[in-house]
Enzyme design. Structure first.
Site, PDB file in Angstrom:
ATOM      1  N   ASP A 136       0.374  -1.115   0.095  1.00 21.86           N
ATOM      2  CA  ASP A 136       0.054  -0.172   0.205  1.00 21.86           C
ATOM      3  C   ASP A 136       1.226   1.112  -0.618  1.00 21.86           C
ATOM      4  OD1 ASP A 136       0.579   0.395   2.486  1.00 21.86           O
ATOM      5  OD2 ASP A 136      -0.954   1.141   3.330  1.00 21.86           O
ATOM      6  N   GLU A 137       2.235   0.616  -0.138  1.00 22.72           N
ATOM      7  CA  GLU A 137       2.463   2.721  -0.340  1.00 22.72           C
ATOM      8  C   GLU A 137       4.032   2.811  -2.197  1.00 22.72           C
ATOM      9  OE1 GLU A 137       5.673   3.040   3.260  1.00 22.72           O
ATOM     10  OE2 GLU A 137       4.080   1.021   4.507  1.00 22.72           O
TER      11      GLU A 137
HETATM   12  P1  DGT Z   1      -2.546   3.029   7.383  1.00 20.45           P
HETATM   13  O1  DGT Z   1      -2.298   2.596   7.073  1.00 20.45           O
HETATM   14  O2  DGT Z   1      -2.321   3.296   8.957  1.00 20.45           O
HETATM   15  O3  DGT Z   1      -4.227   4.452   7.757  1.00 20.45           O
HETATM   16  O4  DGT Z   1      -3.265   1.705   7.917  1.00 20.45           O
HETATM   17  P2  DGT Z   1      -2.794   1.156   6.884  1.00 20.45           P
HETATM   18  O5  DGT Z   1      -3.804  -0.330   6.936  1.00 20.45           O
HETATM   19  O6  DGT Z   1      -3.096   0.729   5.713  1.00 20.45           O
HETATM   20  O7  DGT Z   1      -1.954   0.018   7.657  1.00 20.45           O
HETATM   21  P3  DGT Z   1      -0.131   0.353   7.028  1.00 20.45           P
HETATM   22  O8  DGT Z   1       0.000   1.208   5.961  1.00 20.45           O
HETATM   23  O9  DGT Z   1       0.655  -0.136   7.850  1.00 20.45           O
HETATM   24  O10 DGT Z   1      -1.118  -1.764   5.982  1.00 20.45           O
HETATM   25  C1  DGT Z   1      -1.334  -1.581   5.166  1.00 20.45           C
HETATM   26  C2  DGT Z   1      -2.113  -2.949   4.885  1.00 20.45           C
HETATM   27  O11 DGT Z   1      -1.436  -4.111   5.263  1.00 20.45           O
HETATM   28  C3  DGT Z   1      -2.974  -3.027   6.119  1.00 20.45           C
HETATM   29  O12 DGT Z   1      -4.494  -2.557   5.914  1.00 20.45           O
HETATM   30  C4  DGT Z   1      -3.045  -4.073   6.889  1.00 20.45           C
HETATM   31  C5  DGT Z   1      -2.219  -4.728   6.364  1.00 20.45           C
HETATM   32  N1  DGT Z   1      -0.738  -4.990   7.524  1.00 20.45           N
HETATM   33  C6  DGT Z   1      -0.313  -4.126   8.058  1.00 20.45           C
HETATM   34  N2  DGT Z   1       0.625  -4.974   9.409  1.00 20.45           N
HETATM   35  C7  DGT Z   1       0.642  -5.630   9.439  1.00 20.45           C
HETATM   36  C8  DGT Z   1       1.103  -7.411  10.011  1.00 20.45           C
HETATM   37  O13 DGT Z   1       1.698  -6.640  10.826  1.00 20.45           O
HETATM   38  N3  DGT Z   1       0.599  -7.990   9.532  1.00 20.45           N
HETATM   39  C9  DGT Z   1      -0.038  -8.611   8.832  1.00 20.45           C
HETATM   40  N4  DGT Z   1      -0.102  -9.572   8.279  1.00 20.45           N
HETATM   41  N5  DGT Z   1      -0.058  -7.314   7.574  1.00 20.45           N
HETATM   42  C10 DGT Z   1      -0.042  -6.372   7.796  1.00 20.45           C
HETATM   43 MG    MG Z   2      -1.592   2.272   4.780  1.00 21.15          MG
END
Ligand code: DGT
Ligand code: MG
Length: 607
Positions: free
Chosen positions: A120-121
């Site tokens: 996602d980056e």
């Molecule tokens: P954000 O960017 O803070 O609004 O939230 P996200 O959900 O986009 O978080 P991000 O950018 O750190 O990670 C992108 C996706 O990767 C997230 O939607 C779910 C997955 N993900 C993140 N961290 C982990 C992890 O530690 N383990 C697993 N299996 N997946 C993860």
């Molecule tokens: Mg994200």
């Protein structure tokens, strides 16, 4: 930047100069998996949503975050603080990958370098675009889009403030386009380097953007509470730094370079210093196709071979979907296991990989497919690799299994490539595939020269450095009839010299084709390695028995064959008739000297 500046934590901004020519944007999709789920089911938009993998909430939407549901929280903990949390299973990554690829495609439309970082980056180097716009726009009055980390004290003399303001406008346009086309909201960071662009990106979340000017790089970095926040600092480096009481980024800024040099290599010490000050000169590297495509499944413990087989079978099904989307033909397969070590109370990974025959895959109408038999072959190979990793006479406990295709067949695309000239766009098939399809009408002339070595597995332990690229084991030469006009085929001399000259890679392929054709007839068939070896012998059979074209295999395009020079035709026919007689083993460089009038000599002019 000199050591004195580093030791005092000076804010000089870019690896030895005060110019900040680049404009970099970092884009991060908001609560990525959760957004994909909300797009699939809009009812989830208005409720607190968690995406679950095993017993963990890997992400949550911003509605759930209001309750304190954090990324990577245990499901039980998340349900305690937010009983109304709606959970969706996110173990199948297919939809997330698709969304990720679509975002990448949108970013590509800006015609700038785009580097994908995870799912996602992305980084985008908009330097050139900014320069173009700075020529036309009323740049002095350009407004910043989104937030600015801090107002500048004085204008930087290099003009970077204006450039970064223009970049912030572009970042806004990019985010708008992603939203308009895909419905996904994103955050952006804008800076003169990747490090700052990435770190400043989450400052205003969700659906917003932040720009930082170079003069505030060191200041911003000093606010980061852990050295681990710096992307290129991993757990080992963090441990070493912490053991020397260097915990925050400010600590790292202030520690003397000499102290770092005692614990790290000189280069690493300098790099750490630069990073702590927000300085980074790594380029945005255009992302191509991944080097490997793999999937893993982790679990508490699996101790039965039949269970392992089921896990691999499920992984293989999913992996084949990914490979089909990718479109390349895999030629190497890796199996990974994580064993639970009762003595060490820890787990460790081990891998084995082997080459696989490209004939397992077929391409029809541009789509990569694997037959049922092909899938069985793959499972046989997987379980054979598994048997090499596990001593089945003893109990075993696994906590993870993984499968990956690690190498892919490449098609040459060079304009001067004779192979390219002869390639058929719609089918990159092995002879076996053609045979299976009974496609005698195919306009292809296909020399498949799998060597015996490709028919047995070549194991490489994971610890080994990737072997240097091996010479390809299979050669697919496919006559490209539709590209040759009547006049052209009538006179091969009309082919441009460039099209007749093989590049060094192709030269190797030609020599290998010849060497392999000899090897095949000399090397006895190794009985147990049925999966791939049978392909090789079938290939040979097809070549030997083919023949409605005066000794040519049936799949050879007569028109194209007849356009080849006489001596080449003779040589090919001789090779088909008696593969062992055609060449003696010589190095590619000396091959054209071995025989005065060889096929190779025709293609490669003497210099
Ligand atoms: P954000 O960017 O803070 O609004 O939230 P996200 O959900 O986009 O978080 P991000 O950018 O750190 O990670 C992108 C996706 O990767 C997230 O939607 C779910 C997955 N993900 C993140 N961290 C982990 C992890 O530690 N383990 C697993 N299996 N997946 C993860
Ligand atoms: Mg994200």
């Amino acid at each position: 930047m000199d050591d004195r500046n580093m030791e005092t934590g000076s804010s000089a901004s870019n690896y030895g100069d005060n110019e900040h020519p680049k404009s970099i944007i970092h884009i991060d999709i908001d609560c990525f998996y959760a957004q994909v789920e909300m797009l699939r089911n809009p009812e989830l938009r208005s409720v607190p949503l968690g995406v679950q993998q095993k017993n963990i909430v890997v992400t949550s939407n911003y509605e759930a975050r209001k309750y304190g549901v954090q990324k990577c929280m245990l499901v039980t903990d998340a349900m305690k603080i937010c009983p109304s949390l709606k959970l969706v299973n996110g173990e199948d990554l297919h939809n997330y990958r698709t969304a990720s690829n679509k975002v990448f495609e949108v970013l590509q439309t800006w015609k700038c370098q785009v580097e994908k970082l995870g799912m996602d980056e992305n980084f985008i180097d908009v330097t050139k675009l900014v320069l173009e716009r700075s020529k036309s726009a009323d740049v002095k009055n350009v407004a910043l889009s989104g937030h600015l980390y801090k107002e500048p004290g004085i204008e930087c003399l290099c003009g970077c403030h204006i450039r970064l303001k223009i970049a912030s406008q572009i970042a806004n346009e990019i985010r708008q386009k992603i939203y308009d086309e895909l419905g996904l909201t994103t955050c952006a960071g804008v800076a003169h380097n990747k490090l700052l662009a990435k770190l400043i990106c989450p400052l205003h979340k969700p659906n917003d953007q932040t720009t930082i000017f170079p003069d505030h790089g060191a200041d911003f970095m000093s606010t980061l509470q852990s050295v681990r926040s710096i992307p290129s600092i991993g757990s080992k480096t963090t441990e070493t730094l912490i053991s020397h009481q260097i915990i925050t980024v400010k600590d790292l800024q202030e520690v003397a370079l000499e102290v770092l040099k005692k614990n790290f290599s000189s280069d690493m010490a300098v790099r750490l210093k630069h990073l702590s000050l927000g300085e980074d000169n790594t380029p945005v590297k255009q992302t191509g196709k991944p080097q490997s495509i793999g999937l893993e499944d982790s679990f508490k413990t699996v101790s039965l071979k039949s269970e392992v087989e089921d896990k691999f079978s499920a992984l293989l099904q999913r992996l084949l979907v990914l490979v089909r989307e990718d479109g390349r033909i895999p030629v190497s397969l890796r199996v990974t296991l994580r064993k639970k070590d009762a003595k060490r109370l820890s787990s460790h990974r081990e891998s084995r990989q082997c080459q696989i025959s490209s004939s397992i895959f077929t391409i029809s109408n541009g789509i990569l497919t694997v037959t049922e038999a092909g899938q069985q072959k793959l499972m046989t190979i997987i379980m054979r690799l598994f048997n090499k990793l596990i001593d089945l006479s003893k109990p075993f406990h696994l906590t993870l299994v993984g499968l990956a295709f690690t190498k892919f067949q490449e098609r040459m695309t060079g304009r001067s490539s004779i192979v390219n000239y002869l390639m058929n766009d719609i089918s990159v098939q092995s002879v076996l595939n053609l045979q299976n399809d009974c496609d005698t009408s195919a306009t292809s002339m296909d020399y498949s020269a799998a060597s015996p070595s490709s028919s047995t597995t070549t194991d490489l332990s994971d610890g080994e450095v990737e072997p240097s690229p091996k010479k390809p084991k299979k050669v697919n030469w496919i006559a490209k009839k539709r590209c040759l006009s009547k006049e052209d085929v009538a006179s091969p001399s009309k082919l441009k010299v460039g099209e007749l000259r093989l590049n060094s890679k192709e030269l190797e392929k030609v020599s290998e084709l010849r060497l392999n054709s000899r090897d095949r007839s000399l090397t006895p068939r190794a009985s147990p390695a049925k999966d791939n070896l049978s392909d090789t012998s079938d290939t040979m059979k097809d070549v030997a028995e083919g023949g409605n074209c005066e000794g040519c295999p049936s799949y050879v395009d007569k028109e194209v064959f007849s356009a080849l020079p006489g001596n080449m035709q003779q040589e090919l026919k001789a090779m088909w008739k008696n593969p062992s007689s055609s060449v003696t083993r010589t190095s590619p460089r000396t091959m054209n000297k071995a025989k005065p009038n060889t096929l190779l000599k025709y293609f490669v002019p003497h210099k």
